[in-house]
Design a protein around this motif. Structure first.
Motif, PDB file in Angstrom:
ATOM      1  N   GLN A 290      14.306   2.829   8.081  1.00 47.79           N
ATOM      2  CA  GLN A 290      12.888   2.495   8.187  1.00 47.79           C
ATOM      3  C   GLN A 290      12.020   3.713   7.883  1.00 47.79           C
ATOM      4  N   TRP A 291      12.468   4.904   8.315  1.00 44.76           N
ATOM      5  CA  TRP A 291      11.680   6.120   8.114  1.00 44.76           C
ATOM      6  C   TRP A 291      12.574   7.326   8.324  1.00 44.76           C
TER       7      TRP A 291
ATOM      8  N   THR B 192      -1.079   3.609   8.611  1.00 40.48           N
ATOM      9  CA  THR B 192       0.061   4.124   7.847  1.00 40.48           C
ATOM     10  C   THR B 192       1.046   3.005   7.548  1.00 40.48           C
TER      11      THR B 192
ATOM     12  N   MET C  24      14.976   3.790   2.500  1.00 39.65           N
ATOM     13  CA  MET C  24      13.632   3.933   3.067  1.00 39.65           C
ATOM     14  C   MET C  24      12.546   3.461   2.106  1.00 39.65           C
TER      15      MET C  24
ATOM     16  N   ARG D 272      16.579  10.244  11.144  1.00 40.04           N
ATOM     17  CA  ARG D 272      16.531   8.967  10.425  1.00 40.04           C
ATOM     18  C   ARG D 272      16.349   7.840  11.431  1.00 40.04           C
TER      19      ARG D 272
ATOM     20  N   ARG E  92       2.251   1.449   3.904  1.00 43.32           N
ATOM     21  CA  ARG E  92       3.661   1.321   3.484  1.00 43.32           C
ATOM     22  C   ARG E  92       3.967  -0.106   3.052  1.00 43.32           C
TER      23      ARG E  92
ATOM     24  N   SER F 150      11.900  11.050   9.761  1.00 44.74           N
ATOM     25  CA  SER F 150      10.908  11.932  10.371  1.00 44.74           C
ATOM     26  C   SER F 150      11.211  13.377  10.011  1.00 44.74           C
TER      27      SER F 150
END
Length: 189
Positions: free
Chosen positions: A68-69, A133, A172, A56, A137, A71
């Motif tokens: 934020q994202w 990308t 997220m 994370r 988003r 992975s």
């Protein structure tokens, strides 16, 4: 490590011998759930590839932690400000599950120039893909409803929904955990 080779070929548009040369620069790292790969304000100049598990990427504000994202296996992870500009980290990168990574430090990353003559052009295209990308988003946040953002995540990264705590997923994709729960119930029924 065919996963890494495949992603090197896809992300960086290199193949064969060049992909193998890059792969050899990575070293294994194992994190336990809850371990930090990177903490805000550290200078940890490394690029990692996720083999197994979930990381994370988040930052603390005065009142909460914002994801934020997340992975997933098959993705690269770093804080570009640290890797590219020697800046202190802007993000925390934390293992949500046990994680197996392959990583290289910035000094090793810089050696790729000597291995692959057209590396600056390849790297520029890779960063452009990352930027696209990011643009997608941002556009989704300003143009899509919460339900549409959930559906997009479901279509793109379905594996997260059963592997990661839902409050991280909600953060997220820009909604409260309650909204995510309501949307999930609606989709299931």
């Amino acid at each position: 490590m065919p996963e890494l080779i495949n992603q090197i070929e896809n992300y960086f548009d290199v193949s064969g011998k060049q992909a193998l040369q890059i792969e050899e620069l990575f070293k294994p790292v194992i994190l336990k759930a809850g371990d930090f790969y990177l903490k805000e304000c550290q200078v940890h100049k490394k690029l990692a590839f996720v083999m197994e598990g979930f990381l994370r990427i988040h930052r603390y504000t005065e009142s909460k932690s914002v994801t934020q994202w997340i992975s997933s296996p098959g993705e690269f992870v770093t804080d570009l400000a640290v890797l590219s500009f020697d800046s202190p980290a802007r993000w925390n990168i934390e293992a949500v599950t046990d994680v197996k990574l392959l990583e290289m430090d910035a000094k090793t990353y810089a050696q790729i120039d000597a291995l692959i003559p057209n590396w600056p052009k390849i790297e520029k295209l890779f960063i452009a893909k990352c930027f696209l990308t990011l643009e997608d988003r941002i556009f989704s946040f300003i143009s899509m409803s919460a339900e549409e953002r959930y559906q997009m995540l479901f279509d793109y990264k379905k594996e997260l929904l059963n592997a990661v705590p839902h409050h991280y997923i909600a953060s997220m994709i820009g909604m409260t955990p309650e909204t995510l729960s309501r949307i999930r119930k609606k989709v299931v029924s």
